[in-house]
Scaffold this motif. Structure first.
Motif, PDB file in Angstrom:
ATOM      1  N   VAL B 171       0.815  -1.231   0.000  1.00  0.00           N
ATOM      2  CA  VAL B 171       0.000   0.000   0.000  1.00  0.00           C
ATOM      3  C   VAL B 171       0.842   1.270   0.000  1.00  0.00           C
ATOM      4  N   GLY B 172       2.107   1.152   0.383  1.00  0.00           N
ATOM      5  CA  GLY B 172       2.933   2.358   0.397  1.00  0.00           C
ATOM      6  C   GLY B 172       4.267   2.113   1.068  1.00  0.00           C
ATOM      7  N   ASP B 213      -7.316   7.299  -7.230  1.00  0.00           N
ATOM      8  CA  ASP B 213      -7.325   5.965  -6.617  1.00  0.00           C
ATOM      9  C   ASP B 213      -6.403   4.983  -7.336  1.00  0.00           C
ATOM     10  N   LYS B 214      -6.347   5.125  -8.670  1.00  0.00           N
ATOM     11  CA  LYS B 214      -5.561   4.150  -9.435  1.00  0.00           C
ATOM     12  C   LYS B 214      -4.272   4.778  -9.967  1.00  0.00           C
ATOM     13  N   ASN B 230      -2.633  -9.682 -16.479  1.00  0.00           N
ATOM     14  CA  ASN B 230      -1.504  -8.856 -16.064  1.00  0.00           C
ATOM     15  C   ASN B 230      -1.603  -8.507 -14.576  1.00  0.00           C
ATOM     16  N   LEU B 231      -0.704  -9.106 -13.801  1.00  0.00           N
ATOM     17  CA  LEU B 231      -0.653  -8.785 -12.377  1.00  0.00           C
ATOM     18  C   LEU B 231       0.628  -7.994 -12.103  1.00  0.00           C
ATOM     19  N   VAL B 232       0.536  -7.083 -11.129  1.00  0.00           N
ATOM     20  CA  VAL B 232       1.681  -6.206 -10.842  1.00  0.00           C
ATOM     21  C   VAL B 232       2.305  -6.581  -9.498  1.00  0.00           C
ATOM     22  N   LYS B 260      -5.213  -1.246 -10.771  1.00  0.00           N
ATOM     23  CA  LYS B 260      -6.254  -1.297  -9.730  1.00  0.00           C
ATOM     24  C   LYS B 260      -5.606  -2.007  -8.535  1.00  0.00           C
ATOM     25  N   LEU B 261      -5.380  -1.257  -7.472  1.00  0.00           N
ATOM     26  CA  LEU B 261      -4.643  -1.806  -6.335  1.00  0.00           C
ATOM     27  C   LEU B 261      -5.454  -2.887  -5.625  1.00  0.00           C
ATOM     28  N   PHE B 262      -4.762  -3.940  -5.158  1.00  0.00           N
ATOM     29  CA  PHE B 262      -5.452  -5.010  -4.435  1.00  0.00           C
ATOM     30  C   PHE B 262      -6.032  -4.484  -3.122  1.00  0.00           C
ATOM     31  N   SER B 263      -5.323  -3.561  -2.470  1.00  0.00           N
ATOM     32  CA  SER B 263      -5.830  -2.962  -1.230  1.00  0.00           C
ATOM     33  C   SER B 263      -6.215  -1.516  -1.502  1.00  0.00           C
ATOM     34  N   ASP B 264      -7.489  -1.212  -1.288  1.00  0.00           N
ATOM     35  CA  ASP B 264      -7.983   0.142  -1.537  1.00  0.00           C
ATOM     36  C   ASP B 264      -7.288   1.125  -0.575  1.00  0.00           C
TER      37      ASP B 264
END
Lengths: 170, 284
Positions: B171-172, B213-214, B230-232, B260-264
């Motif tokens: 997430v960061g 958000d994205k 496609n996964l990051v 699109k992040l897995f964790s919002d």
């Protein structure tokens, strides 16, 4: 007893804008909304400009400075950035108060543009040159625009509150 | 002309120096004081840093307490919304359950495919890291900064630059460390740039926050082909992040390749800060 209650009531009423300013700076109260990705406004600028212009005894410069420092800590900005912006907004308000005899919503509103521009320019300059953070000027522009648009709405609210304080003091 | 200039000078001087009945400081003094504090803070002298760290810890705690009514009102609103829509949701869930039963076989296939892909990129998704759990104290948004404050700091071994996970996904990273708190710069912040790898081909790119958000993918290979698989993941190319931390999946939106992040990033309550790779993982 009645006199002291009246004084207490007046004191609490007069502290309203100050409490609001500090609460916005220190809490998670969001004035930066993400609806439509562009909508955000700076409520602190509006509060400071209105009260320094209309009744400087309610919002002292020292408190404006302190609220700026708190805002810097909460948003992790270099200390003094928000304080400087807020003090320059206060400076414009104090200048307008000294230079004009009669003020109205329209005179306040249009002189507020200068205050927003100086305040936000200062923020942009300090953050980009010394803050080490990238700031998009378009976000600053939208923020300035909506802060300007919302001023009359808060002006009416604060004007009502100011009259309420005067009535409460009598 | 000179009269109006004189008037301007008098009004400005008066605004800067006048103190009024209840004003204890003049604007001029406070502006000078702010400038001095600003210069001291950006100079990053050690005593100033310690002082700032203490100030941060104190203000964050007060801020967390003063934000509790706002958090409570949000919880109450969510509670009522959930209850209002419970009947409608029940019907919807029944329909979804039927659909999910039908998709069960497909999911099983995808799970196998996913495992195979993870094997290809040599990813061990299960915790191979030594982490420290932390609670989000404060989440104050601004259009310029997307960050959160957590209730762990240097006292828990947290250092600058450490990656932060939420439910096992990135997430960061830590950008500010105090004694009892730290600030996490979220992936969607304008100042966040993370080197990533995109499966299945292992293409390299930079995940760049846009304040939305994205986040966006930059510096993609010229012949990059976008598809649903496609996964990051983090690539670890910067030497700060460990490789293989899941980030999100690639989408195409507004003519841009985004993730699109897995964790919002707007829904984070608890996080794990990666301190190091665990000894088990190193042994492997």
């Amino acid at each position: 007893m009645a006199i002291s209650f009246k004084r207490l009531k007046k004191l609490i009423l007069e502290m309203g804008p100050l409490i609001l300013l500090f609460y916005i700076c220190i809490s998670e109260f969001h004035t930066q909304f993400y609806y439509w990705k562009i909508f955000s406004f700076n409520l602190q600028f509006i509060i400071i400009y209105y009260w320094v212009l209309r009744n400087p005894d309610i919002l002292g410069y020292g408190f404006v400075f302190l609220s700026g420092l708190i805002n810097d800590v909460v948003l992790s900005l270099p200390l003094g950035t928000s304080a400087l912006c807020y003090l320059f907004v206060s400076l414009i308000a104090a200048y307008v108060r000294n230079a004009t005899v009669r003020s109205s919503l329209f005179t306040d509103w249009f002189t507020f543009i200068i205050a927003i521009l100086i305040g936000n320019f200062l923020y942009f300059f300090l953050m980009n040159k010394f803050g080490g953070a990238q700031v998009e000027y378009i976000s600053i522009f939208y923020n300035s625009f909506f802060t300007f648009i919302f001023y009359p709405f808060f002006w009416v609210l604060f004007e009502f509150y100011r009259k309420f304080i005067i009535a409460g003091a009598k | 002309m000179s009269t109006s200039r004189d008037d301007f000078g008098i009004a400005i001087r008066s605004a800067l120096l006048q103190r009024g009945a209840k004003q204890k400081f003049s604007l001029f003094v406070l502006i000078l004081l702010s400038l001095s504090i600003f210069v001291l803070d950006i100079s990053e002298l050690k005593p100033v840093k310690i002082l700032r760290s203490l100030l941060n810890d104190g203000v964050y705690r007060i801020s967390a307490i003063s934000s509790s009514p706002i958090k409570f009102s949000g919880t109450v609103k969510d509670f009522f919304i959930t209850h209002i829509f419970v009947y409608k949701e029940n019907r919807k869930l029944k329909t979804e359950l039927e659909e999910l039963k039908n998709k069960d076989f497909q999911t099983l296939y995808l799970q196998t495919a996913n495992k195979r892909l993870q094997d290809i990129i040599q990813l061990e998704k299960k915790s191979t890291f030594t982490t420290v759990a932390a609670k989000v104290l404060l989440d104050k948004n601004s259009p310029y900064l997307n960050s959160v404050i957590i209730n762990r700091g240097s006292n828990s071994g947290i250092k600058l630059g450490m990656p932060v996970l939420s439910e096992g996904n990135l997430v960061g990273r830590v950008v500010e460390v105090n004694f009892f708190s730290a600030r996490i710069l979220l992936l969607n912040d304008l100042n966040s740039k993370i080197p990533v790898m995109i499966s299945p081909k292992g293409s390299q790119a930079i995940l760049s926050g846009r304040g939305e958000d994205k986040p966006k993918l930059e510096y993609l290979p010229e012949k990059f082909e976008l598809n649903d698989k496609n996964l990051v993941f983090t690539s670890g190319k910067d030497g700060i992040f460990f490789e293989g931390i899941p980030v999100g999946n690639v989408i195409f939106e507004d003519n841009k390749i985004k993730v699109k992040l897995f964790s919002d990033p707007n829904q984070i309550s608890f996080v794990n800060v990666i301190l190091d790779k665990s000894s088990d993982a190193e042994a492997m």
